[in-house]
Design an enzyme around this catalytic site. Structure first.
Site, PDB file in Angstrom:
ATOM      1  N   HIS A 103      -1.633   1.346  -4.265  1.00  0.00           N
ATOM      2  CA  HIS A 103      -2.048   2.744  -4.080  1.00  0.00           C
ATOM      3  C   HIS A 103      -1.185   3.706  -4.887  1.00  0.00           C
ATOM      4  O   HIS A 103      -1.182   4.907  -4.622  1.00  0.00           O
ATOM      5  CB  HIS A 103      -2.000   3.121  -2.590  1.00  0.00           C
ATOM      6  CG  HIS A 103      -3.078   2.425  -1.800  1.00  0.00           C
ATOM      7  ND1 HIS A 103      -3.017   2.297  -0.432  1.00  0.00           N
ATOM      8  CD2 HIS A 103      -4.220   1.797  -2.190  1.00  0.00           C
ATOM      9  CE1 HIS A 103      -4.094   1.634  -0.020  1.00  0.00           C
ATOM     10  NE2 HIS A 103      -4.829   1.305  -1.079  1.00  0.00           N
TER      11      HIS A 103
ATOM     12  N   GLN B 114       0.846  -1.199   0.000  1.00  0.00           N
ATOM     13  CA  GLN B 114       0.000   0.000   0.000  1.00  0.00           C
ATOM     14  C   GLN B 114       0.884   1.252   0.000  1.00  0.00           C
ATOM     15  O   GLN B 114       0.377   2.362  -0.087  1.00  0.00           O
ATOM     16  CB  GLN B 114      -0.916   0.016   1.221  1.00  0.00           C
ATOM     17  CG  GLN B 114      -1.846  -1.195   1.293  1.00  0.00           C
ATOM     18  CD  GLN B 114      -2.547  -1.279   2.634  1.00  0.00           C
ATOM     19  OE1 GLN B 114      -3.621  -0.712   2.843  1.00  0.00           O
ATOM     20  NE2 GLN B 114      -1.910  -1.986   3.570  1.00  0.00           N
TER      21      GLN B 114
HETATM   22  P1  OAD Z   1      -1.403   3.241   8.857  1.00  0.00           P
HETATM   23  O1  OAD Z   1      -0.719   4.490   9.251  1.00  0.00           O
HETATM   24  O2  OAD Z   1      -2.907   3.194   8.819  1.00  0.00           O
HETATM   25  O3  OAD Z   1      -0.976   2.063   9.824  1.00  0.00           O
HETATM   26  C1  OAD Z   1       0.367   1.793  10.073  1.00  0.00           C
HETATM   27  C2  OAD Z   1       0.399   0.445  10.790  1.00  0.00           C
HETATM   28  O4  OAD Z   1       1.754   0.086  10.964  1.00  0.00           O
HETATM   29  C3  OAD Z   1      -0.242   0.458  12.166  1.00  0.00           C
HETATM   30  O5  OAD Z   1      -1.036  -0.698  12.318  1.00  0.00           O
HETATM   31  C4  OAD Z   1       0.963   0.431  13.130  1.00  0.00           C
HETATM   32  O6  OAD Z   1       0.654  -0.290  14.318  1.00  0.00           O
HETATM   33  C5  OAD Z   1       1.951  -0.335  12.303  1.00  0.00           C
HETATM   34  N1  OAD Z   1       3.347  -0.030  12.593  1.00  0.00           N
HETATM   35  C6  OAD Z   1       3.884   1.136  12.984  1.00  0.00           C
HETATM   36  N2  OAD Z   1       5.238   1.006  13.101  1.00  0.00           N
HETATM   37  C7  OAD Z   1       5.533  -0.281  12.753  1.00  0.00           C
HETATM   38  C8  OAD Z   1       6.728  -1.034  12.634  1.00  0.00           C
HETATM   39  N3  OAD Z   1       7.914  -0.490  12.922  1.00  0.00           N
HETATM   40  N4  OAD Z   1       6.641  -2.330  12.226  1.00  0.00           N
HETATM   41  C9  OAD Z   1       5.437  -2.891  11.946  1.00  0.00           C
HETATM   42  N5  OAD Z   1       4.261  -2.217  12.021  1.00  0.00           N
HETATM   43  C10 OAD Z   1       4.323  -0.934  12.415  1.00  0.00           C
HETATM   44  O7  OAD Z   1      -0.814   2.815   7.440  1.00  0.00           O
HETATM   45  P2  OAD Z   1      -1.424   1.770   6.435  1.00  0.00           P
HETATM   46  O8  OAD Z   1      -2.044   0.617   7.140  1.00  0.00           O
HETATM   47  O9  OAD Z   1      -0.385   1.479   5.441  1.00  0.00           O
HETATM   48  O10 OAD Z   1      -4.055   4.789   1.560  1.00  0.00           O
HETATM   49  O11 OAD Z   1      -2.577   2.626   5.727  1.00  0.00           O
HETATM   50  C11 OAD Z   1      -3.246   2.016   4.651  1.00  0.00           C
HETATM   51  C12 OAD Z   1      -3.629   3.082   3.691  1.00  0.00           C
HETATM   52  O12 OAD Z   1      -4.419   4.079   4.365  1.00  0.00           O
HETATM   53  C13 OAD Z   1      -2.479   3.857   3.099  1.00  0.00           C
HETATM   54  O13 OAD Z   1      -1.920   3.210   1.991  1.00  0.00           O
HETATM   55  C14 OAD Z   1      -3.179   5.116   2.667  1.00  0.00           C
HETATM   56  C15 OAD Z   1      -4.020   5.363   3.889  1.00  0.00           C
HETATM   57  O14 OAD Z   1      -5.158   6.000   3.538  1.00  0.00           O
HETATM   58  C16 OAD Z   1      -4.158   5.713   0.557  1.00  0.00           C
HETATM   59  O15 OAD Z   1      -3.493   6.716   0.559  1.00  0.00           O
HETATM   60  C17 OAD Z   1      -5.154   5.367  -0.492  1.00  0.00           C
END
Ligand code: OAD
Length: 266
Positions: A107, A87
């Site tokens: 994305h 993503q």
């Molecule tokens: P988020 O910011 O929603 O979530 C980040 C995730 O990574 C959370 O669950 C954290 O707990 C976890 N996290 C943080 N640090 C970490 C680490 N060092 N190792 C492992 N996990 C860690 O980001 P995404 O889930 O990628 O979409 O968000 C999904 C989509 O929502 C993005 O691609 C974007 C956003 O809207 C679009 O822009 C269309």
């Protein structure tokens, strides 16, 4: 032959210094990225959105892939069949050595720029990952791609306009409320339809979008391992066969070394 699917989100790039979307460090100038990455924000203030994306592009250029990106690239080389669905719009998986053919950026790609109206696309010539492309090879580039480079008057300020139809150019990413790119979605679907996967790893994502959970569940539908790597619980957690509550850059190298040791030597 073991088929592997890996799905990543912003958490995998967190240890490279790239802010996540929903984490405490996700805000930019006290603006919520969730509100900036939208067609409405772009229509309202395209210059502000472009400032945000330029800062993000520069931060990615200054960043390095971390041990999580490198471990995933290693797994791709050892698996029978491999696909990464990320993503993330950064190029850190690619810079860690993962081939584009084994990766789907569902994305979009932050270094791509496209017209907000016609199909004219431009690819920002980025010092890290595109300097091997023949700069004079514009003729060889796909007809719909021209290359901007920061050096020769690329869109380094203001809002670039389309040279074809004069509409505003925009970052080549998927914004909230926009459909997923069809070609990329079809690549994921065809990988899933060909067969199930023995190993599915979902790392660094809140699994906010249903399609992320759907793809993970369908891939592991015939008893495959579904491993979640995330310090926090997510809507996917209850389906996982293994929960690794650690940062990806710590957990993935260890986890993937063990997996690779167990994989049949192809
Ligand atoms: P988020 O910011 O929603 O979530 C980040 C995730 O990574 C959370 O669950 C954290 O707990 C976890 N996290 C943080 N640090 C970490 C680490 N060092 N190792 C492992 N996990 C860690 O980001 P995404 O889930 O990628 O979409 O968000 C999904 C989509 O929502 C993005 O691609 C974007 C956003 O809207 C679009 O822009 C269309």
């Amino acid at each position: 032959m073991v088929r592997v699917l890996v799905i990543t989100g912003a958490g995998v790039s967190a240890e490279s210094g790239i802010p996540t979307f929903r984490g405490k460090d996700g805000y930019w100038r006290n603006l919520d990225p969730i509100k900036l990455a939208t067609p409405e924000a772009f229509a309202r203030d395209p210059d502000l959105v472009w400032q945000w994306y330029r800062e993000r592009r520069q931060r990615i250029r200054d960043a390095q892939p971390n041990a999580a990106h490198e471990a995933i690239a290693k797994l791709a080389q050892c698996a029978g069949e491999f696909l990464l669905v990320t993503q993330n719009v950064d190029d850190l998986h690619e810079r860690a050595g993962l081939a584009k053919a084994e990766m789907v950026q569902i994305h979009g790609d932050i270094f791509k720029t496209r017209c907000s109206r016609c199909h004219w696309r431009a690819e920002l010539c980025n010092a890290h990952t595109r300097d091997d492309r023949d700069k004079s090879g514009l003729a060889g580039a796909r007809p719909s791609i021209i290359e901007f480079s920061e050096q020769d008057g690329g869109p380094e300020n203001g809002v670039p306009r389309c040279t074809k139809c004069d509409a505003l150019m925009r970052p080549g990413v998927v914004w909230f409320g926009e459909p997923l790119p069809l070609h990329e979605t079809e690549r994921v679907e065809s990988y899933l339809q060909r067969d199930s996967c023995g190993v599915v790893i979902v790392a660094g994502t809140t699994a906010t979008f249903g399609y992320i959970i759907d793809w993970a569940l369908r891939a592991s539908r015939r008893g495959g391992e579904l491993i979640e790597v995330n310090p926090e619980k997510t809507p996917l957690s209850r389906f996982a066969t293994r929960l690794v509550r650690e940062p990806a850059a710590v957990a993935l190298p260890r986890l993937i070394d063990r997996l690779v040791a167990q994989l049949p030597k192809t």
